[in-house]
Design a protein around this motif. Structure first.
Motif, PDB file in Angstrom:
ATOM      1  N   LYS A   4       0.858  -1.165   0.000  1.00 22.73           N
ATOM      2  CA  LYS A   4       0.000   0.000   0.000  1.00 22.73           C
ATOM      3  C   LYS A   4       0.906   1.231   0.000  1.00 22.73           C
ATOM      4  O   LYS A   4       1.730   1.398   0.889  1.00 22.73           O
ATOM      5  CB  LYS A   4      -0.889  -0.013   1.234  1.00 22.73           C
ATOM      6  N   THR A   5       0.788   2.061  -1.022  1.00 24.86           N
ATOM      7  CA  THR A   5       1.735   3.156  -1.179  1.00 24.86           C
ATOM      8  C   THR A   5       1.284   4.442  -0.488  1.00 24.86           C
ATOM      9  O   THR A   5       2.103   5.272  -0.147  1.00 24.86           O
ATOM     10  CB  THR A   5       1.958   3.455  -2.666  1.00 24.86           C
ATOM     11  N   THR A   6       0.006   4.633  -0.298  1.00 26.05           N
ATOM     12  CA  THR A   6      -0.456   5.861   0.341  1.00 26.05           C
ATOM     13  C   THR A   6      -1.309   5.531   1.556  1.00 26.05           C
ATOM     14  O   THR A   6      -1.960   4.495   1.617  1.00 26.05           O
ATOM     15  CB  THR A   6      -1.297   6.711  -0.622  1.00 26.05           C
ATOM     16  N   ASP A   7      -1.304   6.420   2.493  1.00 30.39           N
ATOM     17  CA  ASP A   7      -2.116   6.255   3.687  1.00 30.39           C
ATOM     18  C   ASP A   7      -3.221   7.307   3.617  1.00 30.39           C
ATOM     19  O   ASP A   7      -3.002   8.485   3.917  1.00 30.39           O
ATOM     20  CB  ASP A   7      -1.251   6.441   4.933  1.00 30.39           C
ATOM     21  N   ASP A   8      -4.389   6.891   3.181  1.00 32.66           N
ATOM     22  CA  ASP A   8      -5.490   7.823   2.951  1.00 32.66           C
ATOM     23  C   ASP A   8      -5.915   8.560   4.217  1.00 32.66           C
ATOM     24  O   ASP A   8      -6.326   9.718   4.145  1.00 32.66           O
ATOM     25  CB  ASP A   8      -6.692   7.088   2.348  1.00 32.66           C
ATOM     26  N   ASP A   9      -5.793   7.899   5.366  1.00 25.21           N
ATOM     27  CA  ASP A   9      -6.176   8.558   6.620  1.00 25.21           C
ATOM     28  C   ASP A   9      -5.278   9.766   6.897  1.00 25.21           C
ATOM     29  O   ASP A   9      -5.754  10.834   7.292  1.00 25.21           O
ATOM     30  CB  ASP A   9      -6.095   7.584   7.791  1.00 25.21           C
ATOM     31  N   LEU A  10      -3.976   9.611   6.686  1.00 24.83           N
ATOM     32  CA  LEU A  10      -3.054  10.716   6.926  1.00 24.83           C
ATOM     33  C   LEU A  10      -3.289  11.854   5.936  1.00 24.83           C
ATOM     34  O   LEU A  10      -3.231  13.033   6.306  1.00 24.83           O
ATOM     35  CB  LEU A  10      -1.604  10.238   6.816  1.00 24.83           C
ATOM     36  N   ILE A  11      -3.568  11.503   4.689  1.00 23.47           N
ATOM     37  CA  ILE A  11      -3.809  12.524   3.671  1.00 23.47           C
ATOM     38  C   ILE A  11      -5.065  13.317   4.005  1.00 23.47           C
ATOM     39  O   ILE A  11      -5.076  14.553   3.944  1.00 23.47           O
ATOM     40  CB  ILE A  11      -3.921  11.876   2.276  1.00 23.47           C
ATOM     41  N   GLN A  12      -6.119  12.631   4.369  1.00 22.21           N
ATOM     42  CA  GLN A  12      -7.372  13.314   4.699  1.00 22.21           C
ATOM     43  C   GLN A  12      -7.214  14.186   5.942  1.00 22.21           C
ATOM     44  O   GLN A  12      -7.751  15.290   6.007  1.00 22.21           O
ATOM     45  CB  GLN A  12      -8.498  12.290   4.897  1.00 22.21           C
ATOM     46  N   ALA A  13      -6.457  13.720   6.952  1.00 20.58           N
ATOM     47  CA  ALA A  13      -6.220  14.521   8.155  1.00 20.58           C
ATOM     48  C   ALA A  13      -5.432  15.786   7.801  1.00 20.58           C
ATOM     49  O   ALA A  13      -5.719  16.873   8.315  1.00 20.58           O
ATOM     50  CB  ALA A  13      -5.472  13.696   9.194  1.00 20.58           C
ATOM     51  N   PHE A  14      -4.461  15.665   6.910  1.00 23.83           N
ATOM     52  CA  PHE A  14      -3.678  16.826   6.477  1.00 23.83           C
ATOM     53  C   PHE A  14      -4.562  17.841   5.768  1.00 23.83           C
ATOM     54  O   PHE A  14      -4.480  19.046   6.024  1.00 23.83           O
ATOM     55  CB  PHE A  14      -2.545  16.352   5.555  1.00 23.83           C
ATOM     56  N   LEU A  15      -5.433  17.370   4.896  1.00 25.56           N
ATOM     57  CA  LEU A  15      -6.307  18.276   4.153  1.00 25.56           C
ATOM     58  C   LEU A  15      -7.332  18.947   5.064  1.00 25.56           C
ATOM     59  O   LEU A  15      -7.671  20.121   4.871  1.00 25.56           O
ATOM     60  CB  LEU A  15      -7.008  17.525   3.023  1.00 25.56           C
ATOM     61  N   LYS A  16      -7.822  18.230   6.076  1.00 28.92           N
ATOM     62  CA  LYS A  16      -8.795  18.806   7.001  1.00 28.92           C
ATOM     63  C   LYS A  16      -8.168  19.902   7.861  1.00 28.92           C
ATOM     64  O   LYS A  16      -8.846  20.836   8.278  1.00 28.92           O
ATOM     65  CB  LYS A  16      -9.381  17.715   7.902  1.00 28.92           C
ATOM     66  N   LYS A  17      -6.875  19.797   8.135  1.00 27.55           N
ATOM     67  CA  LYS A  17      -6.189  20.804   8.948  1.00 27.55           C
ATOM     68  C   LYS A  17      -5.862  22.058   8.145  1.00 27.55           C
ATOM     69  O   LYS A  17      -5.255  22.980   8.667  1.00 27.55           O
ATOM     70  CB  LYS A  17      -4.895  20.236   9.523  1.00 27.55           C
TER      71      LYS A  17
END
Length: 58
Positions: free
Chosen positions: A7-20
């Protein structure tokens, strides 16, 4: 040998970054130095006569 895709990306981390309030940008790269004489067509290839003339014309 068994190949297991990673798995190359961690969608949870990406979404948390965008929400901040983070945003995704596309960066620009610098063109290579003309002293190198690299062609745009291929790496490790010298410039053709036409490319040199176009470069020197500017």
């Amino acid at each position: 040998m068994k190949q297991v895709p990673k798995k190359t990306t961690d969608d949870d981390l990406i979404q948390a970054f965008l929400k901040k309030g983070g945003e995704v940008k596309k960066g620009k790269t610098k063109p290579p130095k003309p002293e190198l004489g690299l062609s745009n067509n291929a790496w490790n290839a010298k410039l053709t006569k036409e490319e040199k003339a176009a470069r020197d014309k500017k």
